[in-house]
Enzyme design. Structure first.
Site, PDB file in Angstrom:
ATOM      1  CB  CYS A 101      -0.928   0.017   1.208  1.00 25.70           C
ATOM      2  SG  CYS A 101      -2.046  -1.369   1.230  1.00 25.70           S
ATOM      3  CG  HIS A 241      -3.060   3.462   2.384  1.00 23.86           C
ATOM      4  ND1 HIS A 241      -3.672   3.139   1.189  1.00 23.86           N
ATOM      5  CD2 HIS A 241      -3.068   2.332   3.138  1.00 23.86           C
ATOM      6  CE1 HIS A 241      -4.020   1.860   1.226  1.00 23.86           C
ATOM      7  NE2 HIS A 241      -3.676   1.354   2.395  1.00 23.86           N
ATOM      8  CG  ASN A 271      -6.565  -0.940   1.509  1.00 20.79           C
ATOM      9  OD1 ASN A 271      -5.895  -0.405   0.633  1.00 20.79           O
ATOM     10  ND2 ASN A 271      -6.026  -1.531   2.563  1.00 20.79           N
TER      11      ASN A 271
HETATM   12  N1  ACO Z   1     -17.982  -8.841   9.615  1.00 24.06           N
HETATM   13  C1  ACO Z   1     -18.303  -9.136  10.874  1.00 24.06           C
HETATM   14  N2  ACO Z   1     -17.392  -9.493  11.804  1.00 24.06           N
HETATM   15  C2  ACO Z   1     -16.122  -9.558  11.416  1.00 24.06           C
HETATM   16  C3  ACO Z   1     -15.715  -9.281  10.110  1.00 24.06           C
HETATM   17  C4  ACO Z   1     -16.698  -8.898   9.184  1.00 24.06           C
HETATM   18  N3  ACO Z   1     -16.420  -8.595   7.910  1.00 24.06           N
HETATM   19  N4  ACO Z   1     -14.371  -9.422  10.025  1.00 24.06           N
HETATM   20  C5  ACO Z   1     -13.938  -9.773  11.240  1.00 24.06           C
HETATM   21  N5  ACO Z   1     -14.995  -9.877  12.085  1.00 24.06           N
HETATM   22  C6  ACO Z   1     -15.004 -10.233  13.505  1.00 24.06           C
HETATM   23  C7  ACO Z   1     -13.764 -11.000  13.914  1.00 24.06           C
HETATM   24  O1  ACO Z   1     -13.938 -12.377  13.642  1.00 24.06           O
HETATM   25  C8  ACO Z   1     -13.699 -10.717  15.392  1.00 24.06           C
HETATM   26  O2  ACO Z   1     -14.616 -11.550  16.055  1.00 24.06           O
HETATM   27  P1  ACO Z   1     -14.255 -12.205  17.477  1.00 24.06           P
HETATM   28  O3  ACO Z   1     -14.045 -11.047  18.399  1.00 24.06           O
HETATM   29  O4  ACO Z   1     -15.453 -13.029  17.769  1.00 24.06           O
HETATM   30  O5  ACO Z   1     -12.991 -12.980  17.222  1.00 24.06           O
HETATM   31  C9  ACO Z   1     -14.219  -9.285  15.511  1.00 24.06           C
HETATM   32  O6  ACO Z   1     -14.943  -9.038  14.303  1.00 24.06           O
HETATM   33  C10 ACO Z   1     -13.131  -8.236  15.689  1.00 24.06           C
HETATM   34  O7  ACO Z   1     -12.118  -8.478  14.703  1.00 24.06           O
HETATM   35  P2  ACO Z   1     -10.827  -7.583  14.619  1.00 24.06           P
HETATM   36  O8  ACO Z   1      -9.954  -8.062  13.505  1.00 24.06           O
HETATM   37  O9  ACO Z   1     -10.190  -7.455  15.983  1.00 24.06           O
HETATM   38  O10 ACO Z   1     -11.482  -6.161  14.238  1.00 24.06           O
HETATM   39  P3  ACO Z   1     -10.787  -4.766  14.096  1.00 24.06           P
HETATM   40  O11 ACO Z   1     -11.465  -3.768  14.939  1.00 24.06           O
HETATM   41  O12 ACO Z   1      -9.291  -4.867  14.184  1.00 24.06           O
HETATM   42  O13 ACO Z   1     -11.145  -4.377  12.568  1.00 24.06           O
HETATM   43  C11 ACO Z   1     -10.044  -4.387  10.429  1.00 24.06           C
HETATM   44  C12 ACO Z   1     -10.733  -5.219  11.503  1.00 24.06           C
HETATM   45  C13 ACO Z   1     -11.076  -3.457   9.819  1.00 24.06           C
HETATM   46  C14 ACO Z   1      -9.499  -5.319   9.352  1.00 24.06           C
HETATM   47  C15 ACO Z   1      -8.874  -3.574  11.032  1.00 24.06           C
HETATM   48  O14 ACO Z   1      -8.113  -4.405  11.866  1.00 24.06           O
HETATM   49  C16 ACO Z   1      -7.987  -2.930  10.017  1.00 24.06           C
HETATM   50  O15 ACO Z   1      -8.337  -2.001   9.353  1.00 24.06           O
HETATM   51  N6  ACO Z   1      -6.700  -3.375   9.954  1.00 24.06           N
HETATM   52  C17 ACO Z   1      -5.676  -2.695   9.172  1.00 24.06           C
HETATM   53  C18 ACO Z   1      -5.802  -2.913   7.693  1.00 24.06           C
HETATM   54  C19 ACO Z   1      -4.634  -2.221   7.020  1.00 24.06           C
HETATM   55  O16 ACO Z   1      -4.251  -1.110   7.350  1.00 24.06           O
HETATM   56  N7  ACO Z   1      -3.980  -2.900   6.085  1.00 24.06           N
HETATM   57  C20 ACO Z   1      -2.724  -2.329   5.588  1.00 24.06           C
HETATM   58  C21 ACO Z   1      -2.730  -2.036   4.227  1.00 24.06           C
HETATM   59  S1  ACO Z   1      -3.300  -3.364   3.198  1.00 24.06           S
HETATM   60  C22 ACO Z   1      -1.964  -3.785   2.126  1.00 24.06           C
HETATM   61  O17 ACO Z   1      -0.823  -3.419   2.326  1.00 24.06           O
HETATM   62  C23 ACO Z   1      -2.285  -4.682   0.992  1.00 24.06           C
END
Ligand code: ACO
Length: 314
Positions: A101, A241, A271
């Site tokens: 990214c 980003h 994203n």
């Molecule tokens: N719908 C419903 N529930 C979901 C979903 C979904 N789509 N996805 C995950 N959950 C659940 C999980 O299973 C988890 O459940 P549990 O507590 O029962 O285990 C709960 O939601 C919380 O999951 P987390 O992963 O802790 O949620 P978080 O608040 O961290 O949000 C997210 C997830 C949006 C992916 C976030 O972590 C994020 O944005 N991460 C960074 C992404 C990023 O910056 N990537 C870098 C660039 S990408 C690249 O370089 C290609």
């Protein structure tokens, strides 16, 4: 970006998720998805042609093409070679740059260095991705996040204190495993097993990536401001980003920048990885949110991990 749109409601029918979860956790409402006939180089070439037209530069004038992408058409040749052919830039040296990214900021930094060295004069930088081709639509934790797009810019020498003022790059390869695609390279070549095990898709430890992104994007924003002898008050518009609105808000807080000085369009595109910054910059410019003389802060974080930032006087 491609025409086809997938909304959060579409995902509610595909995996166990909800519009409410996706919007509160990520800020995304819809994203554009490429069709089977469209590869990264196709989007990249379109963006390149539009950028060249606006810059009134012919493809033959290009010295170098740098494509930042984590979703190339093939392992080789580089996507930049395919773009060179599609746009007819026969005098340009084509190369890909893999920084996930952060690809556009990395390409910008390399392009600026080429120009500053005097080696080249006209450089096309592109951030282009079709991450949805390597997205597992059975994995709800990643499939709701990604969209496809491309953005391009033409770099040329600028006057002192104009154009790209400063850039900063960083990375931490020890955390590569938190965001990667396991198979298809030399570590795990494609086989029936790798396909059966769904190893040709993005694997991400979302929450750990989230925490690293908040820290690294804030640090990168501060570092480039320090290098330029500036602070948050000098910034007219931050173009981050677009991975998650919560990461963007935390980055703005680190440099005491109000959200009305931050450009956010993740709600409509998701994203788009290396494409997200040029896409947002182009949209902000078209909406009249970027004026001549404005100081823009670009900041990115991606798989690798990689991160980077740039200050531009428009
Ligand atoms: N719908 C419903 N529930 C979901 C979903 C979904 N789509 N996805 C995950 N959950 C659940 C999980 O299973 C988890 O459940 P549990 O507590 O029962 O285990 C709960 O939601 C919380 O999951 P987390 O992963 O802790 O949620 P978080 O608040 O961290 O949000 C997210 C997830 C949006 C992916 C976030 O972590 C994020 O944005 N991460 C960074 C992404 C990023 O910056 N990537 C870098 C660039 S990408 C690249 O370089 C290609």
């Amino acid at each position: 970006m491609p025409d086809r749109i997938l909304t959060n409601q579409d995902f509610e029918r595909m995996v166990e998720t909800s519009d409410e979860w996706i919007v509160t956790r990520s800020g995304i409402r819809e994203r554009h998805i490429s069709d089977d006939q469209t590869a990264t180089s196709d989007l990249a070439a379109l963006a390149a042609q539009r950028a060249l037209k606006e810059a009134s530069i012919s493809p033959e004038e290009l010295d170098v093409i740098i494509v930042g992408t984590a979703s190339p058409d093939m392992i080789f040749p580089s996507t930049a070679c395919l773009v060179q052919n599609l746009i007819g830039a026969r005098n340009a040296a084509p190369m890909d740059l893999q920084a996930a990214c952060s690809g556009f900021i990395y390409a910008l930094t390399v392009g600026k260095a080429f120009i500053n060295s005097g080696q080249y004069r006209t450089i096309l930088i592109i951030g282009a991705e079709t991450l949805t081709k390597i997205t597992d639509y059975k994995d709800r934790s990643t499939c709701v996040l990604f969209g496809d797009a491309a953005g391009a810019a033409v770099l040329r020498p600028a006057e002192k204190d104009e154009g790209v003022l400063e850039t900063y790059l960083g990375g931490n390869g020890s955390l590569w495993h938190l965001l990667h695609m396991p198979a298809g390279g030399s570590r795990k070549p494609a086989s029936h097993e790798t396909v059966d095990q769904r190893l040709h898709f993005i694997k991400m430890s979302g929450n750990e990536v989230f925490k690293a992104a908040v820290k690294a994007m804030g640090d990168a924003a501060l570092k480039v401001l320090q290098k330029a002898g500036m602070n948050g008050q000098d910034v007219d518009l931050m173009i981050p980003h677009q991975a998650n609105t919560r990461i963007i808000k935390a980055t703005a807080r680190r440099i005491h920048l109000p959200m009305d000085k931050v450009y956010v369009n993740i709600d409509r595109y998701g994203n788009t990885s290396a494409a997200s910054i040029p896409l947002a910059l182009d949209e902000a410019r078209r909406k009249g949110k970027v004026k001549p003389g404005d100081v823009l802060l670009l900041v990115a974080f991606g798989g690798g991990f990689t991160w980077g930032s740039a200050l531009i006087r428009w």
